[in-house]
Enzyme design. Structure first.
Site, PDB file in Angstrom:
ATOM      1  N   HIS A  52      60.411  16.054 -36.837  1.00  0.00           N
ATOM      2  CA  HIS A  52      59.228  16.033 -35.511  1.00  0.00           C
ATOM      3  C   HIS A  52      59.912  15.757 -34.127  1.00  0.00           C
ATOM      4  O   HIS A  52      59.175  15.379 -33.407  1.00  0.00           O
ATOM      5  CB  HIS A  52      58.272  14.921 -35.872  1.00  0.00           C
ATOM      6  CG  HIS A  52      57.324  15.204 -37.401  1.00  0.00           C
ATOM      7  ND1 HIS A  52      56.833  16.256 -37.211  1.00  0.00           N
ATOM      8  CD2 HIS A  52      57.458  14.439 -38.443  1.00  0.00           C
ATOM      9  CE1 HIS A  52      56.163  16.306 -38.462  1.00  0.00           C
ATOM     10  NE2 HIS A  52      56.645  15.097 -39.088  1.00  0.00           N
ATOM     11  N   SER A 100      56.191  18.716 -43.060  1.00  0.00           N
ATOM     12  CA  SER A 100      55.365  17.541 -42.645  1.00  0.00           C
ATOM     13  C   SER A 100      54.648  18.449 -41.129  1.00  0.00           C
ATOM     14  O   SER A 100      55.370  18.954 -40.479  1.00  0.00           O
ATOM     15  CB  SER A 100      55.816  16.434 -42.097  1.00  0.00           C
ATOM     16  OG  SER A 100      55.108  15.456 -41.386  1.00  0.00           O
ATOM     17  N   GLU A 126      53.411  21.723 -34.329  1.00  0.00           N
ATOM     18  CA  GLU A 126      54.797  22.221 -35.114  1.00  0.00           C
ATOM     19  C   GLU A 126      54.928  21.831 -36.561  1.00  0.00           C
ATOM     20  O   GLU A 126      54.059  21.108 -37.110  1.00  0.00           O
ATOM     21  CB  GLU A 126      55.809  21.193 -34.395  1.00  0.00           C
ATOM     22  CG  GLU A 126      55.698  19.777 -34.388  1.00  0.00           C
ATOM     23  CD  GLU A 126      56.343  19.100 -35.527  1.00  0.00           C
ATOM     24  OE1 GLU A 126      56.934  19.675 -36.242  1.00  0.00           O
ATOM     25  OE2 GLU A 126      55.918  17.599 -35.413  1.00  0.00           O
TER      26      GLU A 126
END
Length: 137
Positions: A52, A100, A126
């Site tokens: 992330h 994720s 994303e």
């Protein structure tokens, strides 16, 4: 997610999210939650990151689509990026195997006494390859 398959060219596919299953944070993604975001944003504007981190783009998405099970993705790491090349080797050996999603909640509701948050509409920004995903598929 377990066992993220990857080929020698860095191509892989899997589920970034599944529908109607609580994650470790108490969120439940509902079928159709990604539909509007994907139609507006398209796959080219959904970034592939590592952990992330916006400073860690590592590849591109070839496909992002909802099916009956969840959000299925296929993409490829950019081999010329040092982190992506190392990540390909880690994925191939099973050291990193999670996906994720990074998103903004557009529409959600709470589910009774359980306190689970049902996500009805998500603005998907994303999808990351991660060590510890919030949902174990």
């Amino acid at each position: 997610m377990s066992a993220l398959p990857i080929d020698a060219d860095g191509r892989f596919s899997g589920y970034a999210s599944v529908f109607s299953k609580p994650d470790d944070g108490g969120d439940v993604v509902m079928p159709g939650a990604f539909r509007k975001s994907l139609s507006l944003r398209g796959r080219h504007r959904v970034k592939m990151l590592f952990q992330h981190d916006p400073k860690e783009p590592i590849g591109t998405w070839d496909e992002i689509a909802e099916d009956d099970y969840g959000l299925h993705v296929s993409g490829r790491l950019v081999g010329e990026v040092p982190r992506a090349d190392a990540l390909r080797r880690l994925i191939a050996r099973g050291a990193v195997d999670g996906l994720s999603i990074g998103f903004r909640t557009v529409k959600a509701s709470r589910q009774g006494p359980s306190g689970l948050r049902r996500l009805h509409e998500i603005d998907l920004w994303e999808i990351s390859i991660v060590t510890f995903p919030m949902m174990d598929l």
